[in-house]
Design a protein around this motif. Sequence first.
Motif, PDB file in Angstrom:
ATOM      1  N   SER A 120       0.783  -0.988  -0.211  1.00 55.90           N
ATOM      2  CA  SER A 120      -0.033  -0.096   0.194  1.00 55.90           C
ATOM      3  C   SER A 120       0.845   1.291   0.034  1.00 55.90           C
ATOM      4  O   SER A 120       2.207   1.174   0.114  1.00 55.90           O
ATOM      5  CB  SER A 120      -0.905   0.034   1.314  1.00 55.90           C
ATOM      6  OG  SER A 120      -0.090   0.106   2.405  1.00 55.90           O
ATOM      7  N   ARG A 121       0.258   2.261  -0.310  1.00 56.32           N
ATOM      8  CA  ARG A 121       1.107   3.510  -0.140  1.00 56.32           C
ATOM      9  C   ARG A 121       1.715   4.079   1.193  1.00 56.32           C
ATOM     10  O   ARG A 121       0.792   3.777   2.411  1.00 56.32           O
ATOM     11  CB  ARG A 121       0.176   4.737  -0.580  1.00 56.32           C
ATOM     12  CG  ARG A 121      -0.194   4.493  -2.160  1.00 56.32           C
ATOM     13  CD  ARG A 121      -0.788   5.770  -2.628  1.00 56.32           C
ATOM     14  NE  ARG A 121      -1.072   5.614  -3.990  1.00 56.32           N
ATOM     15  CZ  ARG A 121      -2.138   6.177  -4.772  1.00 56.32           C
ATOM     16  NH1 ARG A 121      -3.071   6.867  -3.798  1.00 56.32           N
ATOM     17  NH2 ARG A 121      -2.235   6.114  -5.884  1.00 56.32           N
ATOM     18  N   ALA A 169       3.421   2.272  -4.230  1.00 59.67           N
ATOM     19  CA  ALA A 169       2.891   1.532  -3.031  1.00 59.67           C
ATOM     20  C   ALA A 169       4.274   1.049  -2.489  1.00 59.67           C
ATOM     21  O   ALA A 169       4.774  -0.126  -2.916  1.00 59.67           O
ATOM     22  CB  ALA A 169       2.098   0.361  -3.590  1.00 59.67           C
ATOM     23  N   SER A 170       4.808   1.593  -1.496  1.00 55.40           N
ATOM     24  CA  SER A 170       6.273   0.945  -0.809  1.00 55.40           C
ATOM     25  C   SER A 170       5.986   0.573   0.249  1.00 55.40           C
ATOM     26  O   SER A 170       6.818  -0.275   0.837  1.00 55.40           O
ATOM     27  CB  SER A 170       7.061   2.440  -0.956  1.00 55.40           C
ATOM     28  OG  SER A 170       6.679   3.351  -0.033  1.00 55.40           O
ATOM     29  N   VAL A 213       4.605  -5.241   9.573  1.00 56.78           N
ATOM     30  CA  VAL A 213       4.477  -4.101   8.554  1.00 56.78           C
ATOM     31  C   VAL A 213       6.003  -3.319   8.433  1.00 56.78           C
ATOM     32  O   VAL A 213       6.569  -3.122   9.540  1.00 56.78           O
ATOM     33  CB  VAL A 213       3.548  -3.104   8.858  1.00 56.78           C
ATOM     34  CG1 VAL A 213       3.642  -1.776   8.089  1.00 56.78           C
ATOM     35  CG2 VAL A 213       2.328  -3.801   9.312  1.00 56.78           C
ATOM     36  N   CYS A 214       6.524  -3.062   7.331  1.00 51.47           N
ATOM     37  CA  CYS A 214       7.696  -2.271   7.030  1.00 51.47           C
ATOM     38  C   CYS A 214       7.438  -1.040   5.985  1.00 51.47           C
ATOM     39  O   CYS A 214       7.176  -1.303   4.890  1.00 51.47           O
ATOM     40  CB  CYS A 214       8.808  -3.122   6.708  1.00 51.47           C
ATOM     41  SG  CYS A 214      10.559  -2.130   6.561  1.00 51.47           S
ATOM     42  N   GLU A 215       7.557   0.189   6.409  1.00 49.36           N
ATOM     43  CA  GLU A 215       7.533   1.172   5.528  1.00 49.36           C
ATOM     44  C   GLU A 215       8.895   2.272   5.730  1.00 49.36           C
ATOM     45  O   GLU A 215       8.377   3.421   5.377  1.00 49.36           O
ATOM     46  CB  GLU A 215       6.149   1.965   5.590  1.00 49.36           C
ATOM     47  CG  GLU A 215       5.913   2.507   7.108  1.00 49.36           C
ATOM     48  CD  GLU A 215       4.598   3.219   7.145  1.00 49.36           C
ATOM     49  OE1 GLU A 215       4.020   3.710   6.424  1.00 49.36           O
ATOM     50  OE2 GLU A 215       4.206   3.114   8.308  1.00 49.36           O
ATOM     51  N   LYS A 216       9.958   1.609   6.098  1.00 50.94           N
ATOM     52  CA  LYS A 216      11.021   2.608   6.475  1.00 50.94           C
ATOM     53  C   LYS A 216      11.588   3.243   5.145  1.00 50.94           C
ATOM     54  O   LYS A 216      11.834   4.366   5.133  1.00 50.94           O
ATOM     55  CB  LYS A 216      12.054   2.008   7.257  1.00 50.94           C
ATOM     56  CG  LYS A 216      11.584   1.734   8.549  1.00 50.94           C
ATOM     57  CD  LYS A 216      12.689   1.278   9.514  1.00 50.94           C
ATOM     58  CE  LYS A 216      12.300   1.286  10.845  1.00 50.94           C
ATOM     59  NZ  LYS A 216      13.443   0.791  11.862  1.00 50.94           N
ATOM     60  N   ASP A 217      11.774   2.533   4.083  1.00 52.14           N
ATOM     61  CA  ASP A 217      12.356   2.924   2.835  1.00 52.14           C
ATOM     62  C   ASP A 217      11.538   3.478   1.856  1.00 52.14           C
ATOM     63  O   ASP A 217      10.243   2.996   1.862  1.00 52.14           O
ATOM     64  CB  ASP A 217      13.151   1.660   2.485  1.00 52.14           C
ATOM     65  CG  ASP A 217      14.440   1.382   3.517  1.00 52.14           C
ATOM     66  OD1 ASP A 217      15.347   2.143   3.576  1.00 52.14           O
ATOM     67  OD2 ASP A 217      14.643   0.279   3.766  1.00 52.14           O
ATOM     68  N   ARG A 218      11.977   4.023   1.036  1.00 53.03           N
ATOM     69  CA  ARG A 218      11.272   4.329  -0.417  1.00 53.03           C
ATOM     70  C   ARG A 218      11.006   3.187  -1.268  1.00 53.03           C
ATOM     71  O   ARG A 218      10.271   3.315  -2.282  1.00 53.03           O
ATOM     72  CB  ARG A 218      11.846   5.552  -0.883  1.00 53.03           C
ATOM     73  CG  ARG A 218      11.619   6.712  -0.135  1.00 53.03           C
ATOM     74  CD  ARG A 218      12.566   7.917  -0.578  1.00 53.03           C
ATOM     75  NE  ARG A 218      12.019   8.318  -1.874  1.00 53.03           N
ATOM     76  CZ  ARG A 218      12.434   9.516  -2.517  1.00 53.03           C
ATOM     77  NH1 ARG A 218      13.425   9.881  -2.164  1.00 53.03           N
ATOM     78  NH2 ARG A 218      11.964   9.775  -3.605  1.00 53.03           N
ATOM     79  N   SER A 219      11.761   2.195  -1.093  1.00 51.64           N
ATOM     80  CA  SER A 219      11.676   0.960  -2.207  1.00 51.64           C
ATOM     81  C   SER A 219      11.058  -0.005  -1.507  1.00 51.64           C
ATOM     82  O   SER A 219      11.170  -0.536  -0.412  1.00 51.64           O
ATOM     83  CB  SER A 219      13.218   0.626  -2.273  1.00 51.64           C
ATOM     84  OG  SER A 219      13.166  -0.789  -3.056  1.00 51.64           O
ATOM     85  N   GLN A 220       9.993  -0.681  -2.292  1.00 57.84           N
ATOM     86  CA  GLN A 220       9.292  -1.606  -1.915  1.00 57.84           C
ATOM     87  C   GLN A 220       9.918  -2.904  -1.958  1.00 57.84           C
ATOM     88  O   GLN A 220       9.612  -3.629  -0.804  1.00 57.84           O
ATOM     89  CB  GLN A 220       8.132  -2.006  -2.971  1.00 57.84           C
ATOM     90  CG  GLN A 220       6.996  -2.983  -2.603  1.00 57.84           C
ATOM     91  CD  GLN A 220       6.206  -3.210  -3.687  1.00 57.84           C
ATOM     92  OE1 GLN A 220       6.123  -4.300  -4.517  1.00 57.84           O
ATOM     93  NE2 GLN A 220       5.192  -2.327  -3.961  1.00 57.84           N
TER      94      GLN A 220
END
Length: 131
Positions: free
Chosen positions: A12-13, A26-27, A66-73
């Motif tokens: 997801s975004r 959606a990273s 859940v992981c959303e730290k980086d800009r890369s998926q």
Amino acid sequence: MALAKELIYQTSRSCGKGGQNVNKVASKVEVGFNILLSNLFNPEQKEVLLTKLQSLITNDNLIKVVCEKDRSQLLNKQKAIEKLAHLLEKSLKIKKQRKATNPSKASVEKRLKEKQARAYIKINRGRSFLE
């Protein structure tokens, strides 16, 4: 990694840094793992995991990371898998039973001598010779 075959991915975004990239890509990665349906663990291990991780298990019997730290998926996906693997490994590790011990005579004597020396210092702290 046999674990990767049994994972359920959802993207997801993500919020956070990235400027307009955040609105387009959606990273954010959510990784789900079903302990009950897994072929990696025997019944005893599954029972241990279910009891130790019961606060993290959803109604669908999934553990979600859940992981959303980086800009890369891709990086977020790798980090989420590592996080889940570490969580499962840590939960399955058996803790050593602690054996109660008594302090040795030498350590007791040393503690009492140090305590006596500290008390002597404190007694002499407030006294003056002119009283």
